[in-house]
Design a protein around this motif. Structure first.
Motif, PDB file in Angstrom:
ATOM      1  N   THR A 124       7.603 -45.584  15.484  1.00 53.45           N
ATOM      2  CA  THR A 124       6.286 -46.293  15.580  1.00 53.45           C
ATOM      3  C   THR A 124       6.041 -46.737  14.148  1.00 53.45           C
ATOM      4  O   THR A 124       5.659 -47.760  14.096  1.00 53.45           O
ATOM      5  N   GLN A 175       5.374 -50.527  13.023  1.00 51.34           N
ATOM      6  CA  GLN A 175       4.073 -51.048  12.391  1.00 51.34           C
ATOM      7  C   GLN A 175       4.371 -51.894  11.236  1.00 51.34           C
ATOM      8  O   GLN A 175       3.778 -52.713  10.690  1.00 51.34           O
ATOM      9  N   LYS A 176       5.467 -51.325  10.305  1.00 56.47           N
ATOM     10  CA  LYS A 176       5.975 -52.139   9.089  1.00 56.47           C
ATOM     11  C   LYS A 176       6.571 -53.607   9.586  1.00 56.47           C
ATOM     12  O   LYS A 176       6.444 -54.433   8.913  1.00 56.47           O
ATOM     13  N   MET A 217       1.673 -54.468  10.786  1.00 58.09           N
ATOM     14  CA  MET A 217       0.461 -54.128  11.357  1.00 58.09           C
ATOM     15  C   MET A 217      -0.479 -53.144  10.494  1.00 58.09           C
ATOM     16  O   MET A 217       0.237 -52.181   9.922  1.00 58.09           O
ATOM     17  N   ASN A 218      -1.751 -53.423  10.379  1.00 57.44           N
ATOM     18  CA  ASN A 218      -2.622 -52.686   9.583  1.00 57.44           C
ATOM     19  C   ASN A 218      -3.460 -51.447   9.994  1.00 57.44           C
ATOM     20  O   ASN A 218      -3.974 -51.019   9.380  1.00 57.44           O
ATOM     21  N   ARG A 219      -3.111 -51.359  11.212  1.00 60.73           N
ATOM     22  CA  ARG A 219      -3.863 -50.420  12.209  1.00 60.73           C
ATOM     23  C   ARG A 219      -2.857 -49.913  13.057  1.00 60.73           C
ATOM     24  O   ARG A 219      -1.696 -50.159  13.373  1.00 60.73           O
ATOM     25  N   ARG A 220      -3.186 -48.576  13.676  1.00 54.14           N
ATOM     26  CA  ARG A 220      -2.419 -48.083  14.398  1.00 54.14           C
ATOM     27  C   ARG A 220      -2.222 -48.665  15.835  1.00 54.14           C
ATOM     28  O   ARG A 220      -3.038 -49.358  16.355  1.00 54.14           O
ATOM     29  N   PRO A 221      -1.126 -48.680  16.576  1.00 56.11           N
ATOM     30  CA  PRO A 221      -1.082 -49.287  17.910  1.00 56.11           C
ATOM     31  C   PRO A 221      -2.071 -48.881  18.941  1.00 56.11           C
ATOM     32  O   PRO A 221      -2.558 -47.752  18.907  1.00 56.11           O
ATOM     33  N   GLN A 268      -0.164 -50.823  23.724  1.00 57.62           N
ATOM     34  CA  GLN A 268       0.886 -51.053  22.652  1.00 57.62           C
ATOM     35  C   GLN A 268       2.011 -50.115  22.583  1.00 57.62           C
ATOM     36  O   GLN A 268       3.331 -50.398  22.408  1.00 57.62           O
ATOM     37  N   GLN A 269       1.411 -49.066  22.172  1.00 63.38           N
ATOM     38  CA  GLN A 269       2.151 -47.721  21.998  1.00 63.38           C
ATOM     39  C   GLN A 269       3.301 -47.493  23.275  1.00 63.38           C
ATOM     40  O   GLN A 269       4.489 -46.856  23.117  1.00 63.38           O
TER      41      GLN A 269
END
Length: 320
Positions: free
Chosen positions: A211, A215-216, A220-224, A228-229
């Motif tokens: 994950t 994100q990288k 993404m600047n926030r958790r999924p 989305q997860q």
């Protein structure tokens, strides 16, 4: 070191019950002792939690927890008799793999019951000491109750409890409550041995790592989100190469002008069905274009390549 007490230097004094030293000194945290002294000093006065908080420079949460702790001792009220409904610690013989853990009852454990449990079990004492080392501070009363409940009443070994706490600390969630929530879920799912716990931790680490890469790659600047997860977990289960996922992200932005997980997933699904595993595979077959979303009530098909007949027209709404 010799200390001589000069009573006249104390001025006015107030009493502290012997039980504070004899029974609760080891169990109480520094903040709980500080709050008790403040309460005893103002004996007979009505005080609000925020007044104590402001006077001592402590949070309202610590004050409320301390008041709850001392209310359950013999200092403020008589300890109730042990009722038949009060659950008793389970022995190894009584323990069952089908036994479902509960977190609701440990709120009934009083400080005296915790003290008695510690006196009976060196293993529990070790658990408390090691847990405090992990936390970097004395255990709060609610944390003490949770550890006793897991160790004595649900018969979870101290090794397993500490292993989960170490894992929680490694992900910056060093909390007895968080460790208890993980253990409760795993235990009720039948994960009750050290090898099973290690495997569960390894799987969580692997998922976190995957994950994190997503994100990288997606900036993404926030958790999924949970939705989305779900997509991310599916990609991980299908072992889709990160190179392909990153390329699908690029093509999604080019076509949809924003990150859309359903849209991106559609691209990945078609690429995997066509047997593509790298950017080169996609480019070599002329299938870098993403599926065209619904527009104006009409559907638009993706041109098929001479070398990849697996592509069909398909319609997707752009949403997250």
């Amino acid at each position: 070191m010799d200390l001589t007490v000069h009573v006249t230097g104390f001025g006015e004094m107030f009493g502290v019950p012997n039980a504070v030293v004899d029974q609760y000194l080891k169990l109480a945290t520094p903040s709980q002792l500080k709050i008790l002294l403040y309460i005893l000093r103002h004996n007979g006065q009505s005080m609000e939690s925020h007044e104590i908080s402001e006077a001592l420079g402590l949070s309202d949460e610590l004050v409320e927890e301390a008041v709850m702790f001392w209310k359950q001792t013999t200092l403020f009220q008589e300890t109730p008799e042990h009722s038949p409904e009060q659950p008793k610690p389970k022995s190894n013989a009584q323990h069952s793999r089908a036994f479902a853990l509960s977190r609701s009852k440990h709120t009934e454990l009083s400080p005296l019951e915790i003290t008695a449990a510690l006196e009976k079990s060196d293993d529990l004492k070790t658990l408390f000491r090691m847990a405090e080392q992990q936390m970097g501070r004395p255990l709060r009363h609610i944390e003490q109750k949770a550890l006793v409940w897991m160790h004595d009443y649900n018969n979870i070994s101290s090794d397993i409890i500490l292993t989960v706490m170490v894992y929680c600390k490694s992900i910056d969630k060093c909390s007895v409550s968080y460790a208890e929530s993980i253990l409760t879920e795993w235990w009720n799912d039948g994960l009750q041995t050290m090898p099973q716990i290690h495997q569960a931790i390894n799987e969580m680490e692997h998922r976190r790592s995957f994950t994190g890469h997503i994100q990288k790659a997606f900036e993404m600047n926030r958790r999924p989100t949970p939705k989305q997860q779900e997509f991310i977990d599916q990609w991980q289960q299908k072992e889709i190469p990160m190179e392909l996922i990153a390329y699908a992200y690029e093509k999604t932005l080019e076509s949809a002008d924003k990150l859309s997980f359903p849209y991106l997933n559609a691209v990945l699904t078609r690429w995997m069905e066509a047997g593509f595993h790298t950017r080169a595979d996609v480019d070599a077959n002329g299938q870098a274009a993403a599926p065209t979303p619904k527009s104006g009530g009409k559907t638009t098909t993706v041109p098929e390549s001479d070398n990849a007949q697996a592509y069909k027209s398909f319609i997707y709404n752009i949403d997250e």
